[in-house]
Design a protein around this motif. Sequence first.
Motif, short mmCIF file in Angstrom:
data_model
loop_
_atom_site.label_atom_id
_atom_site.label_comp_id
_atom_site.label_asym_id
_atom_site.label_seq_id
_atom_site.Cartn_x
_atom_site.Cartn_y
_atom_site.Cartn_z
N TYR A 131 23.37 65.64 59.09
CA TYR A 131 22.73 65.36 60.37
C TYR A 131 23.62 65.84 61.49
O TYR A 131 24.85 65.81 61.38
CB TYR A 131 22.47 63.86 60.54
N ASN A 132 23.00 66.28 62.56
CA ASN A 132 23.75 66.74 63.72
C ASN A 132 22.87 66.56 64.95
O ASN A 132 21.66 66.54 64.86
CB ASN A 132 24.13 68.21 63.56
N ARG A 133 23.50 66.43 66.10
CA ARG A 133 22.75 66.33 67.36
C ARG A 133 22.64 67.72 67.96
O ARG A 133 23.61 68.45 68.03
CB ARG A 133 23.45 65.37 68.31
N MET A 134 21.42 68.07 68.34
CA MET A 134 21.17 69.39 68.91
C MET A 134 20.28 69.25 70.14
O MET A 134 19.59 68.25 70.31
CB MET A 134 20.50 70.28 67.88
N THR B 245 18.18 66.95 61.07
CA THR B 245 18.80 67.38 59.82
C THR B 245 19.26 68.82 59.96
O THR B 245 18.60 69.63 60.62
CB THR B 245 17.82 67.28 58.63
N VAL B 246 20.38 69.13 59.38
CA VAL B 246 20.89 70.49 59.35
C VAL B 246 21.32 70.81 57.93
O VAL B 246 21.61 69.92 57.14
CB VAL B 246 22.08 70.70 60.32
N VAL B 247 21.34 72.07 57.62
CA VAL B 247 21.72 72.51 56.29
C VAL B 247 23.13 73.07 56.33
O VAL B 247 23.46 73.84 57.23
CB VAL B 247 20.72 73.57 55.77
N GLY B 248 23.94 72.68 55.37
CA GLY B 248 25.30 73.18 55.30
C GLY B 248 25.33 74.66 54.95
O GLY B 248 24.35 75.24 54.53
N LYS B 249 26.46 75.25 55.13
CA LYS B 249 26.62 76.68 54.87
C LYS B 249 26.75 76.95 53.38
O LYS B 249 27.17 76.11 52.60
CB LYS B 249 27.89 77.19 55.57
N TRP B 250 26.38 78.16 53.02
CA TRP B 250 26.62 78.64 51.66
C TRP B 250 28.07 79.09 51.60
O TRP B 250 28.39 80.22 51.91
CB TRP B 250 25.72 79.82 51.34
N GLU B 251 28.95 78.21 51.24
CA GLU B 251 30.35 78.57 51.16
C GLU B 251 30.74 78.79 49.69
O GLU B 251 30.44 77.98 48.83
CB GLU B 251 31.21 77.47 51.78
N HIS B 252 31.39 79.90 49.44
CA HIS B 252 31.80 80.19 48.08
C HIS B 252 33.18 79.58 47.81
O HIS B 252 33.89 79.18 48.73
CB HIS B 252 31.84 81.70 47.84
N TYR B 253 33.51 79.47 46.57
CA TYR B 253 34.83 78.99 46.19
C TYR B 253 35.28 79.79 44.97
O TYR B 253 34.49 80.45 44.30
CB TYR B 253 34.81 77.49 45.90
N TYR B 254 36.56 79.75 44.73
CA TYR B 254 37.12 80.47 43.60
C TYR B 254 37.63 79.48 42.57
O TYR B 254 38.21 78.45 42.90
CB TYR B 254 38.29 81.36 44.05
N VAL C 219 3.03 73.76 83.00
CA VAL C 219 3.47 72.88 81.91
C VAL C 219 2.65 71.61 81.96
O VAL C 219 2.58 70.93 82.98
CB VAL C 219 4.98 72.56 82.04
N ASP C 220 2.01 71.28 80.83
CA ASP C 220 1.15 70.10 80.77
C ASP C 220 1.88 68.85 80.30
O ASP C 220 1.51 67.74 80.67
CB ASP C 220 -0.03 70.35 79.82
N ILE C 221 2.87 69.01 79.43
CA ILE C 221 3.56 67.85 78.87
C ILE C 221 4.96 68.27 78.44
O ILE C 221 5.21 69.44 78.15
CB ILE C 221 2.77 67.25 77.68
N SER C 222 5.87 67.31 78.44
CA SER C 222 7.24 67.59 78.00
C SER C 222 7.67 66.48 77.05
O SER C 222 7.02 65.46 76.93
CB SER C 222 8.18 67.68 79.20
N ALA C 223 8.79 66.71 76.39
CA ALA C 223 9.31 65.74 75.43
C ALA C 223 10.83 65.80 75.46
O ALA C 223 11.41 66.78 75.93
CB ALA C 223 8.80 66.07 74.03
N PRO C 224 11.49 64.77 74.96
CA PRO C 224 12.96 64.79 74.90
C PRO C 224 13.45 66.00 74.10
O PRO C 224 12.90 66.33 73.06
CB PRO C 224 13.31 63.49 74.19
N GLY C 225 14.50 66.64 74.62
CA GLY C 225 15.04 67.80 73.93
C GLY C 225 16.55 67.91 74.05
O GLY C 225 17.11 68.94 73.74
#
Length: 103
Positions: A53-56, A29-38, A17-23
């Motif tokens: 947004y979310n922390r991962m 950014t996250v994408v919301g779910k495709w939720e259906h509705y009636y 391993v040559d280099i690392s970064a925060p992980g």
Amino acid sequence: TDDNFRRATFTNFGAWVDISAPGIDILSTVVGKWEHYYFLGIKYWPSSYTARYNRMSGTSMACPIVSGVLGLALSVAPGRRKQEYLNCLYSSARDISDVHGNA
């Protein structure tokens, strides 16, 4: 790495391993779910995602940091040789091999 420069439990590591970064706990950014509705008994699907947004954590969070730094270097100094970009990256990185937990 985490915010104390320690190796993450899920990371790849070794002499190769040559280099690392925060992980860990990276805001992304996250994408919301495709939720259906009636409505009136008819099933509808929204036409777009909901951005949030979310922390991962993960190597998928760390890799874009290194890639982004190299991309910025390319935009500032295009046309250099690969080794020049890598030398710049390595010379500006912090050696964390002696931080507790990284052995």
